[in-house]
Design a protein around this motif. Structure first.
Motif, PDB file in Angstrom:
ATOM      1  N   UNK A 101      41.949  39.650  28.686  1.00  0.00           N
ATOM      2  CA  UNK A 101      40.630  40.177  28.360  1.00  0.00           C
ATOM      3  C   UNK A 101      39.660  39.968  29.516  1.00  0.00           C
ATOM      4  N   UNK A 102      39.708  38.790  30.136  1.00  0.00           N
ATOM      5  CA  UNK A 102      38.723  38.429  31.157  1.00  0.00           C
ATOM      6  C   UNK A 102      38.807  39.289  32.411  1.00  0.00           C
ATOM      7  N   UNK A 103      40.006  39.663  32.815  1.00  0.00           N
ATOM      8  CA  UNK A 103      40.178  40.351  34.103  1.00  0.00           C
ATOM      9  C   UNK A 103      39.355  41.627  34.197  1.00  0.00           C
ATOM     10  N   UNK A 104      39.189  42.324  33.080  1.00  0.00           N
ATOM     11  CA  UNK A 104      38.436  43.572  33.111  1.00  0.00           C
ATOM     12  C   UNK A 104      36.934  43.348  33.213  1.00  0.00           C
ATOM     13  N   UNK A 105      36.493  42.090  33.128  1.00  0.00           N
ATOM     14  CA  UNK A 105      35.082  41.769  33.341  1.00  0.00           C
ATOM     15  C   UNK A 105      34.797  41.453  34.806  1.00  0.00           C
ATOM     16  N   UNK A 106      35.846  41.202  35.581  1.00  0.00           N
ATOM     17  CA  UNK A 106      35.673  40.844  36.984  1.00  0.00           C
ATOM     18  C   UNK A 106      35.221  42.056  37.797  1.00  0.00           C
ATOM     19  N   UNK A 107      34.415  41.833  38.844  1.00  0.00           N
ATOM     20  CA  UNK A 107      33.984  42.953  39.707  1.00  0.00           C
ATOM     21  C   UNK A 107      35.152  43.763  40.245  1.00  0.00           C
ATOM     22  N   UNK A 108      36.242  43.090  40.578  1.00  0.00           N
ATOM     23  CA  UNK A 108      37.499  43.747  40.957  1.00  0.00           C
ATOM     24  C   UNK A 108      38.571  43.173  40.022  1.00  0.00           C
ATOM     25  N   UNK A 109      38.908  43.867  38.947  1.00  0.00           N
ATOM     26  CA  UNK A 109      39.811  43.297  37.937  1.00  0.00           C
ATOM     27  C   UNK A 109      41.134  42.798  38.507  1.00  0.00           C
ATOM     28  N   UNK A 110      41.665  43.521  39.498  1.00  0.00           N
ATOM     29  CA  UNK A 110      42.956  43.140  40.057  1.00  0.00           C
ATOM     30  C   UNK A 110      42.922  41.780  40.749  1.00  0.00           C
ATOM     31  N   UNK A 111      41.736  41.316  41.119  1.00  0.00           N
ATOM     32  CA  UNK A 111      41.615  40.051  41.846  1.00  0.00           C
ATOM     33  C   UNK A 111      41.718  38.839  40.932  1.00  0.00           C
ATOM     34  N   UNK A 112      41.629  39.052  39.621  1.00  0.00           N
ATOM     35  CA  UNK A 112      41.708  37.930  38.688  1.00  0.00           C
ATOM     36  C   UNK A 112      43.181  37.613  38.410  1.00  0.00           C
ATOM     37  N   UNK A 113      43.698  36.571  39.062  1.00  0.00           N
ATOM     38  CA  UNK A 113      45.103  36.196  38.900  1.00  0.00           C
ATOM     39  C   UNK A 113      45.396  35.832  37.453  1.00  0.00           C
TER      40      UNK A 113
END
Length: 387
Positions: A101-113
């Motif tokens: 769920x969290x990764x899609x909140x990141x400015x660049x979702x792919x960067x959230x390991x």
């Protein structure tokens, strides 16, 4: 480490900053990699006005990690979509949480390991979910306790019937978050956790990692991302944390989050030791950690004297309650009479698969330095409200 935090803060807030040309990029990479943040740092380095001043070899190392993260993001997205479609067709309620769920909140979702995909299901659906996934190419790697593990194409999915397990000291986190799925809003079979509840859970999850080996910068960045992107009501969050006995810990962690990333609320807590603890041992406390001190600290918490012989015996022969959630001892669930067999199998398993860890965790148990470190950590945990 402070420079790593500065770069993560720039990533969070979308700032294009000039990179310090005198930075030790080898050290920066080592620190970012240990905290699973090298892809995040790459995003900042790559958009810096003075990007050309970053040594090419250093930039390439960050870029390789970023590209690996992109590939993994794509594969995990397919897994999430596949599991969701299977559950919808079968009528099984499900909730993706944590990184999924969290990764899609990141400015660049792919960067959230994200190491694995975490999904929450109803306890009554556990067998149906297991049959569903196994019929569609997943292999059940572990099937005991509150978490079943499924593997497909070298990607791991953890299916939870409880969002968190066990206790921290006298704080029963499992009971406090026992009805987590009821805090989800559903469209069809897919649920989304209430933001305040999910945020409170992430605080408890951080506490859980503290209690075992450690929690790194990425977990604090997760909190900052939610605070920035979601309408978090901190007072409601603390009503939930009160039920888990984590108000004091929550105040400390939110103060760190505010200090590092400018999000949330500053409670005026003394955070020096907490910051040092978060920065010292990598993403999950597995980097440069004195594992013997952790073993001894847990032994003291559980009423032991901290003596090396007693700690070794309790490490070798843990209780049923401790073993019932160990994934590789699936046969013990509900069978207390198999505890002796579980002890034997656990010793064999650790000798075969975790020999280096067991050696490092026991070799230093008799040293005065280890006992002193364990006592200091125990005192620190009491200071921040974990014990």
């Amino acid at each position: 480490m402070q420079y790593l935090i500065k770069l993560c803060r720039a990533f969070l807030h979308g700032e294009n900053i000039f990179i310090d040309e005198n930075c030790d990029f080898d050290r920066l990479y080592a620190e970012a990699h240990a905290h699973n943040l090298s892809a995040v740092v790459y995003c900042v380095l790559n958009t810096a006005p003075n990007r050309d001043k970053v040594p090419q070899e250093a930039l390439r190392r960050f870029e390789n990690d970023f590209l690996e993260a992109v590939v993994r993001y794509d594969f995990q997205s397919r897994q999430i979509a596949e599991i969701g479609a299977l559950c919808e067709k079968a009528g099984i309620r499900y909730v993706f949480f944590k990184g999924a769920m969290l990764r899609d909140l990141f400015p660049v979702p792919e960067a959230r390991a994200m190491g694995d995909v975490d999904i929450l299901i109803d306890h009554d659906s556990r067998n149906s979910f297991k049959n569903l996934l196994c019929e569609n190419g997943f292999v059940c790697e572990a099937s005991n306790g509150n978490v079943y593990e499924y593997m497909k194409d070298k990607l791991l999915c953890e299916a939870h019937t409880r969002i968190i397990s066990g206790k921290i000291g006298e704080n029963d986190l499992e009971s406090a978050f026992a009805d987590a799925i009821e805090y989800a809003a559903f469209e069809g079979c897919r649920g989304t956790l209430d933001d305040n509840y999910h945020f409170a859970y992430l605080m408890a999850h951080t506490a859980h990692h503290f209690w075992f080996y450690g929690a790194g910068v990425k977990l604090i960045l997760d909190l900052a991302v939610m605070l920035k992107k979601c309408d978090i009501d901190i007072d409601k969050v603390f009503e939930i944390l009160d039920g888990a006995g984590l108000r004091q810990f929550g105040e400390v962690i939110l103060t760190v989050t505010h200090k590092w990333f400018g999000c949330g609320r500053d409670f005026g807590a003394d955070t020096q030791k907490t910051e040092e603890f978060i920065l010292s041992y990598g993403a999950f406390g597995n980097s440069g950690r004195n594992k013997a001190a952790v073993v001894m600290r847990k032994d003291i918490e559980n009423g032991g004297s901290g003596g090396s012989l007693g700690a070794k015996l309790r490490l070798l022969f843990p209780s049923y309650e401790k073993m019932r959630n160990i994934p590789y001892i699936s046969f013990i669930e509900g069978r207390r009479y198999l505890v002796p067999a579980a002890w034997v199998y656990r010793i064999y398993y650790n000798y075969k698969n975790r020999r280096a860890f067991v050696h490092s965790a026991t070799a230093a148990l008799s040293s005065d330095e280890t006992k002193q470190e364990a006592q200091q950590e125990l005192h620190f945990f009491k200071e921040i409200g974990l014990l």
